[in-house]
Structures are given as structure tokens and as C-alpha cells.
Design a protein around this motif. Structure first.
Motif, short mmCIF file in Angstrom:
data_model
loop_
_atom_site.label_atom_id
_atom_site.label_comp_id
_atom_site.label_asym_id
_atom_site.label_seq_id
_atom_site.Cartn_x
_atom_site.Cartn_y
_atom_site.Cartn_z
N ARG A 213 -21.08 -20.00 11.90
CA ARG A 213 -20.54 -21.32 12.14
C ARG A 213 -20.93 -22.48 11.60
N GLY B 126 -15.56 -17.66 23.53
CA GLY B 126 -16.52 -16.53 23.40
C GLY B 126 -16.00 -14.80 23.58
N LEU C 206 -21.63 -6.62 20.15
CA LEU C 206 -20.69 -5.94 21.30
C LEU C 206 -20.01 -5.13 20.31
N ARG D 188 -29.08 -16.22 13.95
CA ARG D 188 -27.44 -16.38 13.49
C ARG D 188 -27.42 -17.29 12.31
N GLN D 189 -28.33 -17.18 11.51
CA GLN D 189 -28.25 -17.75 10.30
C GLN D 189 -27.12 -17.63 9.47
O1 CP3 Z 1 -26.66 -14.34 11.35
C1 CP3 Z 1 -26.22 -13.47 12.23
O2 CP3 Z 1 -27.12 -13.58 13.17
C2 CP3 Z 1 -25.00 -12.93 12.33
C3 CP3 Z 1 -24.94 -11.79 13.15
C4 CP3 Z 1 -24.72 -11.85 14.44
C5 CP3 Z 1 -23.85 -12.42 15.31
N1 CP3 Z 1 -23.96 -12.34 16.61
C6 CP3 Z 1 -22.53 -12.90 14.82
C7 CP3 Z 1 -21.46 -13.82 15.75
C8 CP3 Z 1 -25.67 -11.63 15.62
C9 CP3 Z 1 -27.17 -10.88 15.40
C10 CP3 Z 1 -25.21 -11.75 16.72
C11 CP3 Z 1 -25.79 -11.18 18.19
C12 CP3 Z 1 -25.31 -11.58 19.32
N2 CP3 Z 1 -23.83 -11.57 19.63
C13 CP3 Z 1 -25.97 -11.92 20.63
C14 CP3 Z 1 -27.65 -11.84 20.65
C15 CP3 Z 1 -28.07 -12.92 20.17
C16 CP3 Z 1 -27.90 -14.25 21.09
O3 CP3 Z 1 -27.34 -15.14 20.46
O4 CP3 Z 1 -28.44 -14.31 22.02
C17 CP3 Z 1 -25.01 -12.22 21.52
C18 CP3 Z 1 -25.33 -12.29 23.11
C19 CP3 Z 1 -23.61 -11.92 21.04
C20 CP3 Z 1 -22.55 -12.10 21.67
C21 CP3 Z 1 -21.51 -13.04 21.12
N3 CP3 Z 1 -21.07 -12.91 19.90
C22 CP3 Z 1 -21.29 -14.15 21.94
C23 CP3 Z 1 -21.81 -14.67 23.15
C24 CP3 Z 1 -20.32 -15.00 21.20
C25 CP3 Z 1 -19.48 -16.45 21.17
C26 CP3 Z 1 -20.36 -17.32 21.11
C27 CP3 Z 1 -21.38 -17.57 19.93
O5 CP3 Z 1 -22.59 -17.66 20.22
O6 CP3 Z 1 -20.96 -17.71 19.12
C28 CP3 Z 1 -20.38 -14.17 19.80
C29 CP3 Z 1 -19.43 -14.62 18.52
C30 CP3 Z 1 -20.37 -14.56 17.30
N4 CP3 Z 1 -21.13 -13.60 16.70
C31 CP3 Z 1 -19.94 -15.31 16.24
C32 CP3 Z 1 -20.96 -14.85 15.20
C33 CP3 Z 1 -21.03 -15.61 13.58
C34 CP3 Z 1 -19.03 -16.73 16.26
C35 CP3 Z 1 -17.81 -16.09 16.02
C36 CP3 Z 1 -16.94 -17.21 15.26
O7 CP3 Z 1 -16.35 -17.96 16.38
O8 CP3 Z 1 -16.85 -17.43 14.29
#
Ligand code: CP3
Length: 351
Positions: A31, A96, A79, A27-28
């Protein structure tokens, strides 16, 4: 394709020697960076960012402009695959991910089609090739997907969940329906990851975020069997280079030997496992990626540096370690502390 200027991430994932320990963060991009929050405000919501390859590329580059990271990760989400299968993904601020049409019946599963990524997820593949071009060989690009089990859990619940009660009910009451779903997801993820590799992804990470909620027996049957099938079917070399695969299973510390037998090149570890112990158990077979508790980044520079040194020491000398966090960086982290963290890995791992 231009030659790679910094290949220490690829080398470490393949257990080849490097002059220091490579580092990137789950998640580098996202946010914790004010420049990301600004773009998201402008775009309105997260999926609009993902669906715009130029914005996705810009966001993937943002952390690299701030920190000396050894890899870039595609900006997207796990997703997007269920979204492409027709479930209707949307995000509510503070709540989320959610699906408009979560899976409720056997018929829902039967009517799902395996995706054709080139058609159904064109925007992701364009983001991959654009980001790869923008990187210009500086560091490798990491592509990713969720594990079938983790995707299925979101598709059945329709949202994030604490106990995944519906999904576990399916598992014990209707295992054959769950297997049908997992098989369709496996074929979809294979297609998706191979398309990412063909578009320029040089490393693949599979996120099994919810593998750790399963019983020992169920983990093998409902999660690992399918990630193993995916790994077996991925393109292993592209443009004359091996494409290393990292399998991250949150809370999977009990199953390191099984995970290592999946065919992955590296295991992503959360912070509950000791690197020393993990290396003793599986270090001959696979590289290890991890595993600092992201909460450390909430402290101060001195504590961060100490923790980095402790983790480097725990792994010990020799190749096969990629420094990372044990899970994603949280939105509340001060970027100055991240800079301290990355610098510390560079400085102390040379010794
Ligand atoms: O730098 C990165 O890793 C960016 C790419 C990335 C995102 N999600 C962007 C994102 C990656 C590799 C993911 C993977 C992801 N997404 C996982 C597996 C990794 C983990 O954290 O366990 C999962 C379970 C998800 C599903 C997901 N997406 C959730 C549960 C949420 C909301 C809560 C949260 O953790 O942010 C997201 C949203 C999401 N995915 C955001 C980002 C930057 C935040 C969106 C926002 O509010 O701006």
C-alpha cells in the motif's frame, strides 16, 4: 534456471562475505506504492490480487522497479493457509483480515484437514513460478509462511486482536486442543513451503508476528517447538543451492539464543534489539536481518541517512547482516524516503 546476477542476499544469509550489505523491506510490495493502490482499486479487493498469479507477479515486481533492492518477496499473505483449510478469509477495508468460520470448538479443530498445496494453493505456486521467471535471475525470490502459532491466533480470534484473549484462554485451559491445531498447521506449512521451494522460492521467511505475546515457557512450547519442526522438514538444497531460512519473531529479542537453536540461517529482528548485542549473543551461529524502525521513514532524508549509518555501525564490519526494517513498511510512507533509505544502505555499507 538462469544464474543469479545479484546473490548478495543469499550470501549474507549464509554468512558469506559480500561487497556491501544487502537490503530488502518487509511489506515492500503493497500500500505505500501508488501503483499498487491503483491495481487494488481495479481488482476490487486484496484477495483478488493474490488469486491472480499475473497480478501478484506484477505487484511483486513493483518495488524493484523503483528501488535497488536485493530481493523480491512473493506477493501473497500468510492467511492463505487457513483460508485453504476452509476458514473463509476476507478483508474489510480499514479493518484487516477476517474469517467467516473462526475456530470455536474442539470439533472445529478435529475436522480441519492438512492442506495439499499443489491442489489447495495452486494460485500461490503459480505466482511463485511466474515471479521467478519475471525476475530472470536479477535477484532471489523470497517465499514465506506464517508460523503455526501466529496462524492459530488469527484462526481462533477470527480477526486481528490486541490481546488475543480467546487464543490465550485455549492455551491455558485446553492446551491439548491448541497442540492438535498447531500440529495440523505445522504439517500444512511444511507442505506449503516445500511446494514454494519447488516452484522457485530461493529464500524462506517464517513470520512469527505474534510469538512475542507469549510467556517465556509458552513461547518454547507453543511457538518455537513447531517452527523448529518446520525448519527440520524443509528442503534445504534446491537446484544445487542452499535455501536459507529466516525466522522473524516480533518482540522475540529475549529469546535470541533459543531462536538461533531452531535451525534457521538468519534471525529477523525488530527495532527493540541492538544489532551489536544480538551479534554478540548469536552472531557466530546465524546471520541477522533488520532492524530499522519503519517510523524513521516518516522523517526526512538527513535523519534516514543518520539512522542507516547508526545501524550499520551497530552491526560493525564483516559478513552476516541483511538490512531490513524491524517490521513491515506502513502505508503512509513517501516512496521518495524509501529511495533515500535504500541508497543510503548501498552507499554507507561499502565502507
Ligand atoms: O511485500 C510484501 O511483503 C507482500 C506480501 C505480504 C503481505 N502480507 C501482503 C499484504 C506478506 C509477506 C504479508 C505477511 C503478513 N500478513 C503478516 C506477517 C508480517 C507482519 O506484518 O507481521 C501478517 C500478520 C499478515 C496478516 C495481514 N494481512 C494483516 C494483519 C493485514 C491487514 C493489515 C496490514 O498490515 O495490511 C493483511 C493485509 C495485507 N497483506 C495487505 C498486503 C499488501 C494490505 C491489503 C490491502 O489493504 O491492500
Amino acid at each position: 534456471m538462469s544464474a543469479l546476477k545479484n546473490d548478495c542476499l543469499l550470501k549474507s544469509l549464509l554468512k558469506e562475505p559480500t561487497s556491501r550489505t544487502p537490503v530488502w523491506m518487509m511489506r515492500q510490495a503493497g500500500r505505500h506504492l501508488p501503483e499498487y493502490r491503483k491495481l487494488r482499486r481495479q481488482a476490487g479487493d486484496f484477495m483478488s490480487l493474490c488469486r491472480d498469479p499475473e497480478l501478484a507477479c506484477e505487484i511483486a515486481m513493483q518495488p524493484l522497479l523503483r528501488y535497488k533492492l536485493d530481493g523480491a518477496i512473493l506477493f501473497s499473505d500468510i492467511l492463505t493457509v487457513p483460508d485453504a483449510m476452509g476458514l473463509g478469509l476476507y478483508f474489510v477495508e480499514g479493518e484487516g483480515p477476517k474469517f467467516r468460520k473462526p475456530l470455536r470448538t474442539e470439533r472445529d479443530v478435529e475436522s480441519l484437514s492438512v492442506i495439499n498445496s499443489k491442489v489447495d494453493l495452486t494460485y500461490v505456486l503459480e505466482a511463485v513460478s511466474l515471479t521467478r521467471k519475471e525476475l530472470d535471475g536479477s535477484v532471489p525470490l523470497i517465499g514465506f509462511a506464517g508460523s503455526p502459532w501466529t496462524l492459530a491466533a488469527y484462526m481462533i480470534e477470527g480477526k486481528s486482536s490486541r490481546d488475543f484473549a480467546r487464543t490465550k484462554t485455549w492455551l491455558y485451559q485446553h492446551p491439548e486442543i491448541l497442540h492438535q491445531l498447531l500440529q495440523k498447521l505445522t504439517l500444512s506449512v511444511v507442505d506449503y513451503l516445500n511446494a514454494q521451494i519447488c516452484s522457485g522460492a530461493q529464500v524462506i521467511q517464517i513470520f512469527d508476528t505474534w510469538g512475542g505475546i507469549l510467556s517465556d515457557f509458552a513461547y518454547e512450547e507453543f511457538s518455537l517447538a513447531y517452527t523448529r519442526e518446520i525448519i527440520t522438514n524443509l528442503i534445504s538444497r534446491h537446484n544445487d543451492r542452499e535455501v536459507p531460512i529466516v525466522l522473524f519473531t516480533k518482540s522475540g529479542g529475549n529469546w535470541l539464543e533459543k531462536i538461533a537453536s531452531s535451525g534457521c540461517n538468519a534471525i529477523g529482528l525488530d527495532w527493540t534489539v541492538s544489532l551489536r548485542e544480538a551479534r554478540r549473543r548469536v552472531g557466530a551461529a546465524v546471520a541477522l536481518q533488520g532492524n530499522m524502525d519503519p517510523a524513521v521513514l516518516r522523517s526526512n532524508p538527513e535523519s534516514i541517512e543518520l539512522e542507516v549509518q547508526r545501524i550499520l555501525h551497530s552491526y560493525g564490519s564483516g559478513s552476516g547482516h541483511v538490512f531490513n526494517l524491524g517490521h513491515g513498511i506502513t502505508p503512509d510512507i513517501d516512496p521518495r524516503n524509501v529511495a533515500v533509505f535504500v541508497e543510503a544502505v548501498h552507499r554507507y555499507s561499502r565502507d
